[in-house]
Design an enzyme around this catalytic site. Structure first.
Site, PDB file in Angstrom:
ATOM      1  N   ASP A 216      44.987  29.000 -68.177  1.00 26.50           N
ATOM      2  CA  ASP A 216      44.661  30.223 -67.439  1.00 26.50           C
ATOM      3  C   ASP A 216      44.242  31.288 -68.441  1.00 26.50           C
ATOM      4  OD1 ASP A 216      44.894  31.798 -64.759  1.00 26.50           O
ATOM      5  OD2 ASP A 216      45.951  33.044 -66.215  1.00 26.50           O
ATOM      6  N   GLU A 316      39.578  27.339 -64.829  1.00 22.44           N
ATOM      7  CA  GLU A 316      39.048  27.943 -63.621  1.00 22.44           C
ATOM      8  C   GLU A 316      37.552  28.208 -63.757  1.00 22.44           C
ATOM      9  OE1 GLU A 316      42.156  30.710 -61.433  1.00 22.44           O
ATOM     10  OE2 GLU A 316      42.048  31.209 -63.552  1.00 22.44           O
ATOM     11  N   ASP A 398      50.643  34.521 -65.045  1.00 24.31           N
ATOM     12  CA  ASP A 398      49.676  33.648 -65.708  1.00 24.31           C
ATOM     13  C   ASP A 398      50.242  32.245 -65.929  1.00 24.31           C
ATOM     14  OD1 ASP A 398      47.938  35.798 -65.790  1.00 24.31           O
ATOM     15  OD2 ASP A 398      48.615  36.439 -67.772  1.00 24.31           O
TER      16      ASP A 398
END
Length: 469
Positions: A216, A316, A398
């Site tokens: 992340d 992501e 996170d």
């Protein structure tokens, strides 16, 4: 595995060689401007003839924009337009025409809707003072000398390098690399040469081929991993953000004030900058180049450790271009280099034989509990601790997102990419044509301003910057 890889070395040319390098880059710029002027003249002539009502068959023949076509015309007229052309290598003129052919092709494909990203403008003429000095050599005596301290370029001869070329020389001697081209460029007041090579790589497989790790990306921490990695993260799994640009901001302010006090260029009057302004501008640019080099070095170390350590990496699909429109966070986001991390992971996972999975842009990684799977309707960005209402889990926001990304590769319930995918498989290349699934029994509602179904509680017209997370 055979890949195309670049090896970049700093040069230490003599003053005469530095002038020769500048001359070759100027010749490439001249060829670019000459070809662009010819293309514009033919286009304007055809438009004028059409306005006169001339039949299409009688119009001025169109000019092909490919490199071979432009180079053929150049060879026919070079004695008239550039009587001094023999002073530079023919590769310098071919380099300029190749840049023009690529620019025209990018403009054409962008205009026809075949190119992703922002619209590409029609090429503009390159200024002598503002254009980047660059030239590429594809044929002739392009080689790395055996002493590993010199390179050889056509018409320029032997040039000493500032650093050893043994990393490339060993591969050339072993026959596992072949030089395709060499590009010289002036950056930060120093000349560099980049060799594009065809390399046969045999990288070892990842140390833990069966382990999945979620990554992340963020600003407070450059990245948070779903599990700690020795030598890279802390005990929690967070990679500290060095913030190179923020650390150099004080020095940049001082150098910028020094530049502003000098007599600089004026595009309105055509005034040229003073020598003191040019020297002050060079000192400021050195800081920018140092920041870029530090950032590149740190990102390479991080991505290499990830690709060498784990068999599956999940990241992501961030809308970096949209995130940069936030004036409060744009500088920090650009300093972190999110897009560069993804680009490096894409090819390094292919080299290692590992797998890169790209999560869907609308996957609620931050709003979903990594323990029980319950999802919140919304989670503002200023809330940094995730508290689950169902199981009572309290965890860093996170870290929770990183664990959800790692679980995504195992479950494969939402959009994921394949091995080394640069883009998720979708029709528009951005992932925006997918529908977000309703989680935890929430009903999906149709919003009038978006074609995708969003979970209840997501604000209408939510920005892609926050991805409704």
């Amino acid at each position: 595995m055979i890949v195309h890889q670049a090896y970049r070395f700093a040069l230490d040319p003599t003053p005469a060689q530095a002038r020769a390098l500048s001359t070759h880059c100027g010749a490439a710029r001249f060829a670019f401007n000459w070809g662009l002027a010819l293309v514009k003249a033919v286009m304007d002539q055809r438009e004028a003839e059409k306005s006169y009502g001339i039949a299409p068959a009688d119009l001025t023949p169109p000019l092909r924009w490919s490199l071979p076509a432009l180079r053929k015309v150049w060879n026919q007229v070079k004695d008239d337009v550039a009587p001094w052309w023999a002073e530079c290598s023919k590769e310098s003129y071919s380099s300029g025409l190749d840049s023009l052919a690529r620019a025209l092709n990018n403009w054409t494909t962008s205009r026809d809707g075949k190119r992703k990203g922002r619209a590409v403008r029609f090429p503009r003429f390159r200024s002598k003072r503002r254009a980047r000095r660059s030239c590429r050599f594809t044929t002739g005596g392009v080689r790395v000398e055996a002493d590993r301290r010199h390179i050889n370029l056509p018409k320029l001869g032997r040039i000493r390098t500032h650093e050893s070329t043994r990393k490339l020389a060993r591969r050339l001697e072993a026959g596992t690399a072949r030089v395709l081209s060499a590009t010289v460029r002036l950056e930060g007041g120093r000349w560099h040469c980049s060799f594009t090579c065809e390399v046969q790589r045999a990288d070892p497989p990842p140390a833990q081929p069966d382990v999945v790790i979620g990554v992340d990306l963020g600003i407070t921490h450059l990245a948070v991993l779903s599990r700690p990695l020795s030598g890279v993260t802390n005990a929690v799994g967070a990679v500290p953000n060095p913030k190179h640009f923020a650390r150099a901001s004080a020095a940049l302010r001082r150098k910028s004030r020094a530049v502003s006090r000098k007599h600089g260029p004026d595009s309105r009057t055509g005034a040229r900058p003073s020598k003191r302004w040019e020297r002050a501008d060079q000192r400021r640019n050195r800081i920018h180049h140092r920041v870029a080099n530090l950032r590149r070095d740190g990102l390479h170390k991080l991505t290499t450790a990830l690709a060498a350590g784990f068999g599956t990496i999940v990241i992501e699909n961030l809308n970096v271009a949209g995130m940069l429109s936030n004036r409060r966070l744009a500088r920090s986001i650009a300093d972190a280099g999110f897009a560069e991390i993804r680009r490096q992971l894409a090819y390094k996972t292919r080299w290692r034989g590992s797998r890169l999975v790209v999560a869907d842009r609308w996957f609620p990684s931050s709003r979903t509990c990594s323990d029980c799977g319950a999802a919140k309707a919304k989670l503002p960005l200023h809330i940094r601790v995730f508290r689950c209402d169902s199981c009572g889990l309290e965890i860093d926001r996170d870290l929770n997102a990183a664990r959800n990304l790692a679980a995504l590769a195992v479950s494969s319930t939402t959009g994921t990419g394949g091995t080394g995918d640069l883009e998720p498989p979708c029709s528009n290349g951005r992932g925006a044509d997918r529908k977000t699934r309703a989680l935890c029994g929430q009903a999906a509602v149709k919003r009038p301003d978006r074609s995708a179904d969003l979970p209840v509680g997501c604000p209408a017209g939510a920005s892609r910057i926050r991805s409704c997370r």
